[in-house]
Write a protein that holds these residues in place. Structure first.
Motif, PDB file in Angstrom:
ATOM      1  N   VAL A   7      -3.175  -7.673   7.182  1.00 26.99           N
ATOM      2  CA  VAL A   7      -3.061  -8.542   5.998  1.00 26.99           C
ATOM      3  C   VAL A   7      -2.190  -7.832   4.972  1.00 26.99           C
ATOM      4  N   ASP A   8      -1.195  -8.535   4.479  1.00 26.71           N
ATOM      5  CA  ASP A   8      -0.387  -7.970   3.393  1.00 26.71           C
ATOM      6  C   ASP A   8       0.112  -9.125   2.544  1.00 26.71           C
ATOM      7  N   ASN A   9       0.410  -8.856   1.276  1.00 28.58           N
ATOM      8  CA  ASN A   9       0.899  -9.933   0.409  1.00 28.58           C
ATOM      9  C   ASN A   9       2.359  -9.736   0.022  1.00 28.58           C
ATOM     10  N   GLU A  10       3.014  -8.752   0.633  1.00 28.77           N
ATOM     11  CA  GLU A  10       4.431  -8.540   0.288  1.00 28.77           C
ATOM     12  C   GLU A  10       5.244  -9.290   1.332  1.00 28.77           C
ATOM     13  N   MET A  53      -9.414  -0.354   4.679  1.00 27.67           N
ATOM     14  CA  MET A  53      -8.764  -0.411   3.360  1.00 27.67           C
ATOM     15  C   MET A  53      -8.097   0.943   3.165  1.00 27.67           C
ATOM     16  N   SER A  54      -7.025   1.126   3.918  1.00 27.24           N
ATOM     17  CA  SER A  54      -6.344   2.412   3.956  1.00 27.24           C
ATOM     18  C   SER A  54      -5.213   2.423   2.941  1.00 27.24           C
ATOM     19  N   SER A  55      -5.317   3.275   1.957  1.00 32.40           N
ATOM     20  CA  SER A  55      -4.272   3.419   0.933  1.00 32.40           C
ATOM     21  C   SER A  55      -3.889   2.089   0.311  1.00 32.40           C
ATOM     22  N   SER A 110      -2.318  10.758   5.835  1.00 33.26           N
ATOM     23  CA  SER A 110      -3.000   9.479   5.677  1.00 33.26           C
ATOM     24  C   SER A 110      -3.005   8.721   7.010  1.00 33.26           C
ATOM     25  N   ARG A 111      -1.863   8.680   7.669  1.00 35.96           N
ATOM     26  CA  ARG A 111      -1.771   7.976   8.947  1.00 35.96           C
ATOM     27  C   ARG A 111      -2.631   8.680  10.009  1.00 35.96           C
ATOM     28  N   ALA A 112      -2.718  10.021   9.922  1.00 37.30           N
ATOM     29  CA  ALA A 112      -3.537  10.763  10.887  1.00 37.30           C
ATOM     30  C   ALA A 112      -5.028  10.479  10.672  1.00 37.30           C
ATOM     31  N   ALA A 138       5.764  -0.570  -2.020  1.00 34.19           N
ATOM     32  CA  ALA A 138       4.929   0.500  -1.438  1.00 34.19           C
ATOM     33  C   ALA A 138       5.036   0.538   0.085  1.00 34.19           C
ATOM     34  N   ALA A 139       5.062  -0.635   0.710  1.00 31.28           N
ATOM     35  CA  ALA A 139       5.092  -0.662   2.184  1.00 31.28           C
ATOM     36  C   ALA A 139       6.341   0.037   2.706  1.00 31.28           C
ATOM     37  N   ARG A 140       7.482  -0.273   2.079  1.00 27.36           N
ATOM     38  CA  ARG A 140       8.746   0.310   2.574  1.00 27.36           C
ATOM     39  C   ARG A 140       8.891   1.769   2.137  1.00 27.36           C
ATOM     40  N   MET A 141       8.269   2.154   1.008  1.00 26.21           N
ATOM     41  CA  MET A 141       8.270   3.572   0.623  1.00 26.21           C
ATOM     42  C   MET A 141       7.467   4.376   1.646  1.00 26.21           C
ATOM     43  N   TYR A 142       6.327   3.822   2.027  1.00 23.26           N
ATOM     44  CA  TYR A 142       5.481   4.485   3.026  1.00 23.26           C
ATOM     45  C   TYR A 142       6.263   4.675   4.321  1.00 23.26           C
ATOM     46  N   ASP A 143       6.961   3.599   4.720  1.00 23.53           N
ATOM     47  CA  ASP A 143       7.780   3.664   5.940  1.00 23.53           C
ATOM     48  C   ASP A 143       8.849   4.750   5.819  1.00 23.53           C
ATOM     49  N   ALA A 198      -1.531 -12.710   2.878  1.00 22.73           N
ATOM     50  CA  ALA A 198      -2.599 -13.083   1.945  1.00 22.73           C
ATOM     51  C   ALA A 198      -2.819 -11.939   0.975  1.00 22.73           C
ATOM     52  N   ASP A 199      -3.411 -12.301  -0.150  1.00 19.73           N
ATOM     53  CA  ASP A 199      -3.740 -11.299  -1.171  1.00 19.73           C
ATOM     54  C   ASP A 199      -5.177 -10.855  -0.928  1.00 19.73           C
ATOM     55  N   ILE A 200      -5.371  -9.558  -0.758  1.00 16.75           N
ATOM     56  CA  ILE A 200      -6.725  -9.089  -0.436  1.00 16.75           C
ATOM     57  C   ILE A 200      -7.692  -9.304  -1.596  1.00 16.75           C
ATOM     58  N   ARG A 201      -7.177  -9.588  -2.797  1.00 19.86           N
ATOM     59  CA  ARG A 201      -8.068  -9.855  -3.920  1.00 19.86           C
ATOM     60  C   ARG A 201      -8.701 -11.240  -3.804  1.00 19.86           C
ATOM     61  N   LEU A 215      -6.612  -4.436   5.766  1.00 20.05           N
ATOM     62  CA  LEU A 215      -6.222  -5.041   4.483  1.00 20.05           C
ATOM     63  C   LEU A 215      -5.161  -4.187   3.790  1.00 20.05           C
ATOM     64  N   GLY A 216      -4.014  -4.779   3.496  1.00 18.01           N
ATOM     65  CA  GLY A 216      -2.899  -4.015   2.908  1.00 18.01           C
ATOM     66  C   GLY A 216      -2.317  -3.127   3.974  1.00 18.01           C
ATOM     67  N   SER A 217      -1.869  -3.776   5.034  1.00 18.71           N
ATOM     68  CA  SER A 217      -1.506  -3.038   6.262  1.00 18.71           C
ATOM     69  C   SER A 217      -0.158  -2.356   6.183  1.00 18.71           C
ATOM     70  N   GLY A 218       0.720  -2.836   5.284  1.00 22.94           N
ATOM     71  CA  GLY A 218       2.077  -2.308   5.311  1.00 22.94           C
ATOM     72  C   GLY A 218       2.776  -2.748   6.595  1.00 22.94           C
ATOM     73  N   ILE A 219       3.829  -2.025   6.948  1.00 18.18           N
ATOM     74  CA  ILE A 219       4.591  -2.367   8.159  1.00 18.18           C
ATOM     75  C   ILE A 219       3.955  -1.604   9.325  1.00 18.18           C
TER      76      ILE A 219
HETATM   77  C1  LIG Z   1       0.745   2.208   1.013  1.00 17.88           C
HETATM   78  S1  LIG Z   1       0.728   0.803   1.999  1.00 17.88           S
HETATM   79  C2  LIG Z   1      -0.570   1.243   3.119  1.00 17.88           C
HETATM   80  C3  LIG Z   1      -0.288   0.835   4.542  1.00 17.88           C
HETATM   81  C4  LIG Z   1      -1.440   1.072   5.529  1.00 17.88           C
HETATM   82  N1  LIG Z   1      -2.682   0.496   5.079  1.00 17.88           N
HETATM   83  C5  LIG Z   1      -1.613   2.522   5.828  1.00 17.88           C
HETATM   84  O1  LIG Z   1      -2.530   3.142   5.290  1.00 17.88           O
HETATM   85  O2  LIG Z   1      -0.835   3.075   6.606  1.00 17.88           O
HETATM   86  C6  LIG Z   1      -0.122  -0.368   0.962  1.00 17.88           C
HETATM   87  C7  LIG Z   1       0.108  -1.811   1.343  1.00 17.88           C
HETATM   88  O3  LIG Z   1      -0.800  -2.637   0.602  1.00 17.88           O
HETATM   89  C8  LIG Z   1      -0.131  -3.841   0.260  1.00 17.88           C
HETATM   90  N2  LIG Z   1      -0.817  -4.457  -0.877  1.00 17.88           N
HETATM   91  C9  LIG Z   1      -0.910  -3.995  -2.141  1.00 17.88           C
HETATM   92  N3  LIG Z   1      -1.648  -4.841  -2.881  1.00 17.88           N
HETATM   93  C10 LIG Z   1      -2.030  -5.852  -2.059  1.00 17.88           C
HETATM   94  C11 LIG Z   1      -2.792  -7.028  -2.237  1.00 17.88           C
HETATM   95  N4  LIG Z   1      -3.327  -7.333  -3.416  1.00 17.88           N
HETATM   96  N5  LIG Z   1      -2.989  -7.846  -1.169  1.00 17.88           N
HETATM   97  C12 LIG Z   1      -2.441  -7.537   0.032  1.00 17.88           C
HETATM   98  N6  LIG Z   1      -1.705  -6.435   0.256  1.00 17.88           N
HETATM   99  C13 LIG Z   1      -1.503  -5.596  -0.776  1.00 17.88           C
HETATM  100  C14 LIG Z   1       1.289  -3.391  -0.056  1.00 17.88           C
HETATM  101  O4  LIG Z   1       2.193  -4.473   0.049  1.00 17.88           O
HETATM  102  C15 LIG Z   1       1.491  -2.328   1.010  1.00 17.88           C
HETATM  103  O5  LIG Z   1       2.060  -2.871   2.166  1.00 17.88           O
END
Ligand SMILES: C[S@@+](CC[C@H](N)C(=O)[O-])C[C@H]1O[C@@H](n2cnc3c(N)ncnc32)[C@H](O)[C@@H]1O
Length: 266
Positions: free
Chosen positions: A105-108, A158-160, A57-59, A19-24, A130-133, A79-83
């Motif tokens: 924070v990201d777990n990928e 907790m964006s996307s 979403s980014r806006a 997902a992170a790299r697809m978003y990118d 880390a895993d946000i769960r 949380l789940g920051s992506g790149i």
């Molecule tokens: C779509 S991206 C969103 C990026 C950013 N938050 C934004 O809105 O621009 C989602 C991110 O959440 C991360 N992710 C998904 N499940 C996760 C988990 N359980 N713990 C940490 N990161 C997680 C993915 O690896 C991905 O980088």
């Protein structure tokens, strides 16, 4: 509560789209591989105009972070920051102030590896794998302990990301755990893919994400709204993202209405 979440360390798997790299890729970045570009192309074919949803979403994230900065919030936990490229939180914050802190924070694993050099020159931004769960692991990470003061107001972002947490992992309880750990004056931002406005497009998107390492879980407007608990909603509340405090004179929103979200204060 019995904790059944499987938060084992996520393995690196570059054979499937992440997902992170697809978003990118949707944002036109360069931190993605052929597998991501291929599925992004298929999604764009199935859902013309979808890239606008990621830009939207980014806006939204930018507008919400600017709102928080204007009200004195200087610490962010994403949380789940992506790149963190192309208008991410630290880039938004540093346009306004030098006095801020962001922990991503990201777990990928590769997302974290790609992020580290991007952030190396930023003393006020860091990333933790880390895993946000597992809120305990997130909040006890050295980055959070060294960079943030959790007894002071924080912008919890907790964006996307919540749509990657299946119901079997109890997303409502998870968000409540984070809400409970925040100091008064903190804010919670949520954006989430929804089937509320356009169920057919949302289902198409979820079916394509089912082929990736990050399957999507669609939720309706009511469920998304409920994640804010008893926090005070920042007007206009939870909306279709482009309708959340739009910039004056913004051109009309992207045609696909797939994301809802908002901001609320403890
Ligand atoms: C779509 S991206 C969103 C990026 C950013 N938050 C934004 O809105 O621009 C989602 C991110 O959440 C991360 N992710 C998904 N499940 C996760 C988990 N359980 N713990 C940490 N990161 C997680 C993915 O690896 C991905 O980088």
């Amino acid at each position: 509560m019995v904790d059944t979440r499987d938060t084992a360390v996520r393995e690196m798997d570059i054979s499937r789209p992440a997902a992170a790299r697809m978003y990118d890729a949707f944002l036109g970045g360069c931190h993605n591989f052929g597998v991501e570009r291929a599925i992004v192309e298929r999604i764009e074919t199935a859902l013309p105009g979808i890239a606008g949803t990621y830009v939207e979403s980014r806006a939204f994230l930018r507008r919400a972070v600017e709102y928080l900065l204007a009200r004195g919030v200087r610490q962010f936990l994403d949380l789940g920051s992506g790149i963190p490229t192309i208008g991410h939180v630290h880039e938004v914050a540093r346009r306004r102030t030098r006095h801020f802190r962001v922990v991503y924070v990201d777990n990928e694993p590769l997302t974290v590896a790609h992020s580290k050099p991007l952030l190396a020159a930023n003393l006020n931004a860091g990333i933790t794998n880390a895993d946000i769960r597992d809120p305990q692991a997130v909040l006890e990470s050295s980055e959070v302990r060294n960079m943030l003061r959790m007894d002071e107001p924080v912008g919890l972002l907790m964006s996307s990301v919540l749509h990657f947490i299946p119901d079997s992992d109890g997303p409502a309880d998870l968000v409540a755990e984070y809400r409970d750990r925040l100091a008064p004056g903190s804010h919670l931002l949520i954006s989430h893919v929804t089937d509320h406005h356009d169920p057919v497009a949302a289902r198409t998107l979820a079916d394509l994400y089912a082929e990736t390492s990050d399957p999507l879980h669609l939720r309706d407007a009511e469920r998304i709204e409920s994640f804010f608990g008893d926090f005070t909603r920042v007007p206009p509340g939870t909306t279709y993202l482009a309708e959340w405090r739009p910039d004056p004179g913004t051109p009309s929103a992207a045609s696909l209405r797939l994301l809802r979200g908002g901001l609320a204060r403890k």
